[in-house]
Scaffold this motif. Structure first.
Motif, PDB file in Angstrom:
ATOM      1  N   UNK A  83       0.823  -1.210   0.000  1.00 37.81           N
ATOM      2  CA  UNK A  83       0.000   0.000   0.000  1.00 37.81           C
ATOM      3  C   UNK A  83       0.858   1.262   0.000  1.00 37.81           C
ATOM      4  N   UNK A  84       1.996   1.205   0.666  1.00 34.45           N
ATOM      5  CA  UNK A  84       2.856   2.379   0.749  1.00 34.45           C
ATOM      6  C   UNK A  84       4.054   2.299  -0.208  1.00 34.45           C
ATOM      7  N   UNK A 158      -6.699  -5.248  -1.663  1.00 33.53           N
ATOM      8  CA  UNK A 158      -5.528  -5.058  -0.800  1.00 33.53           C
ATOM      9  C   UNK A 158      -5.787  -3.957   0.222  1.00 33.53           C
ATOM     10  N   UNK A 159      -6.483  -2.895  -0.190  1.00 29.32           N
ATOM     11  CA  UNK A 159      -6.796  -1.819   0.760  1.00 29.32           C
ATOM     12  C   UNK A 159      -7.727  -2.311   1.871  1.00 29.32           C
ATOM     13  N   UNK A 187      -7.451   8.536   5.007  1.00 25.00           N
ATOM     14  CA  UNK A 187      -7.131   8.605   3.577  1.00 25.00           C
ATOM     15  C   UNK A 187      -7.970   7.680   2.706  1.00 25.00           C
ATOM     16  N   UNK A 188      -8.980   7.059   3.281  1.00 29.53           N
ATOM     17  CA  UNK A 188      -9.790   6.092   2.546  1.00 29.53           C
ATOM     18  C   UNK A 188     -10.413   6.705   1.292  1.00 29.53           C
ATOM     19  N   UNK A 189     -10.796   7.965   1.373  1.00 28.19           N
ATOM     20  CA  UNK A 189     -11.477   8.639   0.252  1.00 28.19           C
ATOM     21  C   UNK A 189     -10.543   8.856  -0.943  1.00 28.19           C
ATOM     22  N   UNK A 197     -18.856   0.824   1.442  1.00 28.14           N
ATOM     23  CA  UNK A 197     -19.071   0.066   2.676  1.00 28.14           C
ATOM     24  C   UNK A 197     -17.721  -0.342   3.255  1.00 28.14           C
ATOM     25  N   UNK A 198     -17.393   0.179   4.425  1.00 31.56           N
ATOM     26  CA  UNK A 198     -16.105  -0.099   5.046  1.00 31.56           C
ATOM     27  C   UNK A 198     -16.176  -1.199   6.101  1.00 31.56           C
ATOM     28  N   UNK A 199     -17.336  -1.758   6.315  1.00 29.84           N
ATOM     29  CA  UNK A 199     -17.475  -2.784   7.345  1.00 29.84           C
ATOM     30  C   UNK A 199     -16.799  -4.077   6.898  1.00 29.84           C
TER      31      UNK A 199
END
Length: 216
Positions: A83-84, A158-159, A187-189, A197-199
């Motif tokens: 991710x980074x 992956x996120x 930073x999700x946006x 949906x982040x659940x």
């Protein structure tokens, strides 16, 4: 005369009987004493067994807790490096409406993802309780890894993996996110629309979602 002899014989018999009784009595007492002495260790051993079992269970729990901490740490560090890494950093510039290519999933990456999935699968119990949130989260990660390896929205999967592992890492290892790294809360946006949906989804929900994507 015969009466006298008979009296002597009877007396000898009576004395013999008394002697035999005296000899047998101490022997029985000794046997009783031995029985009592032998029963004591058995009682002690019986009483000690639950305590030994309790200590063994506590040791098993402590060992599994350490294994969980190490597993979460290693898993997070791997996906953190993705991710980074430069590839994902550059892709994030596309914004939430951009195209997130699956081209980064090389044969080497597939092997690495497979190894990560195996590690989680070996750690998880055969039966996962609905109240075991940690195992549920790890199962979610396992399913997402399989989806990422199949090149179905691999980056976005992956996120999701990164976010779940981040929360677990904070929970079990008191991890603190380093400055400058992708923050799954803030930073999700950059990658997903606001209404995403982040659940953490259940196994059934993820399989249904995956089947729908493959049909499309």
């Amino acid at each position: 005369m015969k009466k006298g002899i008979l009296g002597v014989v009877c007396g000898v018999i009576i004395i013999g009987i008394l002697l035999l009784m005296n000899i047998n009595t101490p022997s029985q007492e000794t046997e009783g004493s031995n029985t009592t002495e032998e029963s004591v260790p058995e009682e002690i051993e019986t009483a000690a067994e639950p305590e030994v079992e309790k200590i063994a269970n506590e040791n098993d729990e402590a060992e599994r807790e350490e294994e969980l901490k190490e597993l979460v740490k290693n898993q997070f560090e791997y996906f953190d490096s993705l991710v980074n890494g430069n590839y994902f950093r550059n892709a994030r510039r596309n914004g939430p409406d951009g195209n997130y290519s699956d081209g980064w999933v090389s044969a080497k990456v597939v092997d690495e993802l497979h190894q990560r999935a195996v590690e989680i699968d070996e750690f998880l119990p055969e039966e996962i309780s609905s109240t075991d949130s940690t195992s549920q989260d790890l199962l979610n990660v396992l399913i997402r890894i399989n989806q990422a390896a199949s090149k179905t929205e691999s980056q976005k999967n992956v996120y999701h993996i990164y976010k779940t592992l981040y929360n677990l890492h904070v929970s079990v290892n008191e991890y603190e996110l380093e400055e400058g790294k992708f923050d799954p809360e803030e930073d999700w946006s950059q990658v997903f629309d606001a209404d995403i949906d982040q659940t953490v989804k259940t196994e059934a929900e993820l399989k249904l979602e995956n089947a729908a994507e493959e049909t499309e």
